[in-house]
Scaffold this motif. Structure first.
Motif, short mmCIF file in Angstrom:
data_model
loop_
_atom_site.label_atom_id
_atom_site.label_comp_id
_atom_site.label_asym_id
_atom_site.label_seq_id
_atom_site.Cartn_x
_atom_site.Cartn_y
_atom_site.Cartn_z
N ILE A 12 0.85 -1.19 0.00
CA ILE A 12 0.00 0.00 0.00
C ILE A 12 0.89 1.23 0.00
N SER A 13 0.33 2.34 -0.44
CA SER A 13 1.10 3.58 -0.47
C SER A 13 1.42 4.01 0.96
N PRO A 14 2.68 4.26 1.28
CA PRO A 14 3.05 4.61 2.65
C PRO A 14 2.66 6.05 2.98
N ALA A 15 2.53 6.32 4.27
CA ALA A 15 2.33 7.70 4.71
C ALA A 15 3.59 8.50 4.38
N LEU A 16 3.46 9.81 4.28
CA LEU A 16 4.59 10.66 3.90
C LEU A 16 5.79 10.46 4.81
N LYS A 17 5.53 10.29 6.11
CA LYS A 17 6.64 10.15 7.06
C LYS A 17 7.40 8.83 6.86
N ASP A 18 6.75 7.85 6.23
CA ASP A 18 7.38 6.55 6.01
C ASP A 18 7.83 6.36 4.57
N TYR A 19 7.75 7.42 3.77
CA TYR A 19 8.03 7.27 2.34
C TYR A 19 9.49 6.90 2.08
N MET A 20 9.66 5.95 1.15
CA MET A 20 10.98 5.55 0.70
C MET A 20 10.93 5.36 -0.81
N PRO A 21 11.87 5.92 -1.56
CA PRO A 21 11.87 5.71 -3.01
C PRO A 21 11.90 4.22 -3.33
N ILE A 22 11.13 3.83 -4.35
CA ILE A 22 11.07 2.42 -4.71
C ILE A 22 12.46 1.88 -5.07
N SER A 23 13.29 2.74 -5.63
CA SER A 23 14.64 2.31 -6.03
C SER A 23 15.47 1.82 -4.84
N LYS A 24 15.12 2.28 -3.63
CA LYS A 24 15.87 1.88 -2.43
C LYS A 24 15.24 0.70 -1.70
N MET A 25 14.09 0.25 -2.19
CA MET A 25 13.43 -0.90 -1.56
C MET A 25 14.19 -2.19 -1.83
N ALA A 26 14.16 -3.07 -0.86
CA ALA A 26 14.71 -4.41 -1.07
C ALA A 26 13.69 -5.23 -1.86
N PRO A 27 14.13 -6.16 -2.68
CA PRO A 27 13.19 -7.02 -3.41
C PRO A 27 12.25 -7.76 -2.45
N VAL A 28 11.00 -7.91 -2.85
CA VAL A 28 10.01 -8.57 -2.01
C VAL A 28 10.17 -10.08 -2.13
N THR A 29 10.36 -10.75 -1.01
CA THR A 29 10.56 -12.21 -1.02
C THR A 29 9.50 -12.93 -0.19
N LEU A 40 1.05 -2.46 -6.42
CA LEU A 40 1.57 -3.71 -6.98
C LEU A 40 2.20 -3.47 -8.35
N ILE A 41 1.55 -2.66 -9.17
CA ILE A 41 2.10 -2.36 -10.49
C ILE A 41 3.44 -1.64 -10.37
N LYS A 42 3.55 -0.71 -9.42
CA LYS A 42 4.82 0.00 -9.21
C LYS A 42 5.91 -0.98 -8.82
N TRP A 43 5.59 -1.91 -7.93
CA TRP A 43 6.59 -2.90 -7.50
C TRP A 43 7.01 -3.79 -8.66
N ILE A 44 6.03 -4.23 -9.46
CA ILE A 44 6.35 -5.10 -10.60
C ILE A 44 7.17 -4.35 -11.64
N THR A 45 6.75 -3.13 -11.96
CA THR A 45 7.44 -2.32 -12.98
C THR A 45 8.89 -2.04 -12.58
N ASN A 46 9.10 -1.80 -11.29
CA ASN A 46 10.45 -1.49 -10.81
C ASN A 46 11.23 -2.73 -10.38
N LYS A 47 10.69 -3.90 -10.75
CA LYS A 47 11.37 -5.19 -10.50
C LYS A 47 11.65 -5.44 -9.02
N LYS A 48 10.73 -4.97 -8.18
CA LYS A 48 10.83 -5.26 -6.76
C LYS A 48 9.97 -6.46 -6.38
#
Length: 229
Positions: A12-29, A40-48
């Motif tokens: 889900i979209s995080p609150a502003l205080k918890d925001y992290m660029p998708i590029s810095k996310m660890a892959p979802v396992t 979900l589309i953002k995660w798939i598109t960014n290969k997370k």
């Protein structure tokens, strides 16, 4: 997941205080991913979120996910991405209702699907009284809420008012606040934390009137409420 050992991720979209660029996310396992179609589309598109190992795809409230334009385009893209990479993926659709548009879409996507129907129970409880009040315009509707519904509701408990749009939610909230009623409102533009805060305040009795779109129409239980409008 607490007692099963199954790991889950919330998309889900995080609150502003918890925001992290998708590029810095660890892959979802995680074994199970639950979330909104947009995230979900953002995660798939960014290969997370890799789709090649997904075995089951579930759409809850499928009548909304496959009938409303924004949700439908997202849902179709998710299905296409998963089916193109995962191949043999089971698709499950859950809903209380399926209109003809959704049925037509399903028959095109799922060629040999199985349908399971739960017996339809009587939707009107014996102890629930229903009334229909015809009003000529929005102003008259507010007057009925104020003079008739609130007159009774304020004496016996809480009131939940359902409206069709986010604009209607805002307008009714403002109109009732001007009349010195303590109201809270909830609609789709609020983030998850804000929604939970509004719901909890209502459950705890801090507000007597809750105005909502159909966001709360399913799966919400509040034993103290006396009136649904």
């Amino acid at each position: 997941s607490k007692f099963t050992g199954i790991t889950c991720a919330s998309a889900i979209s995080p609150a502003l205080k918890d925001y992290m660029p998708i590029s810095k996310m660890a892959p979802v396992t995680d074994q199970v991913v639950i979330g909104t179609s947009g995230t979900l589309i953002k995660w798939i598109t960014n290969k997370k979120l890799a789709t090649r190992d997904i075995k089951i795809l579930v759409f809850d409230e499928a009548d909304h996910m496959l009938a409303e334009e924004n949700f439908m385009s997202d849902s179709k893209r998710i299905m296409r991405d998963i089916q193109s990479s995962a191949g043999d993926c089971q698709l499950l659709l859950f809903s209380a209702t399926f209109n003809e548009k959704v049925k037509d879409f399903i028959t095109k996507v799922i060629k040999k699907g199985n349908q399971i129907f739960v017996k339809k129970e009587d939707l009107t409880l014996d102890k629930v009284k229903q009334y229909k009040v015809r009003v000529p315009d929005e102003i008259a509707k507010i007057e009925v809420i104020r003079d008739k519904i609130f007159e009774f509701g304020q004496k016996v408990g809480q009131v939940i008012i359902f409206v069709r749009t986010k604009i209607s939610t805002k307008n009714l909230h403002n109109a009732l606040t001007k009349e010195d009623y303590v109201c809270s409102s909830i609609q789709g533009s609020l983030d998850h934390a804000e929604r939970e805060k509004v719901i909890q305040e209502f459950k705890d009795g801090y507000t007597k009137v809750l105005i909502s779109t159909d966001l709360l129409a399913r799966g919400f239980d509040q034993s103290q409420r006396s009136i649904w409008s």
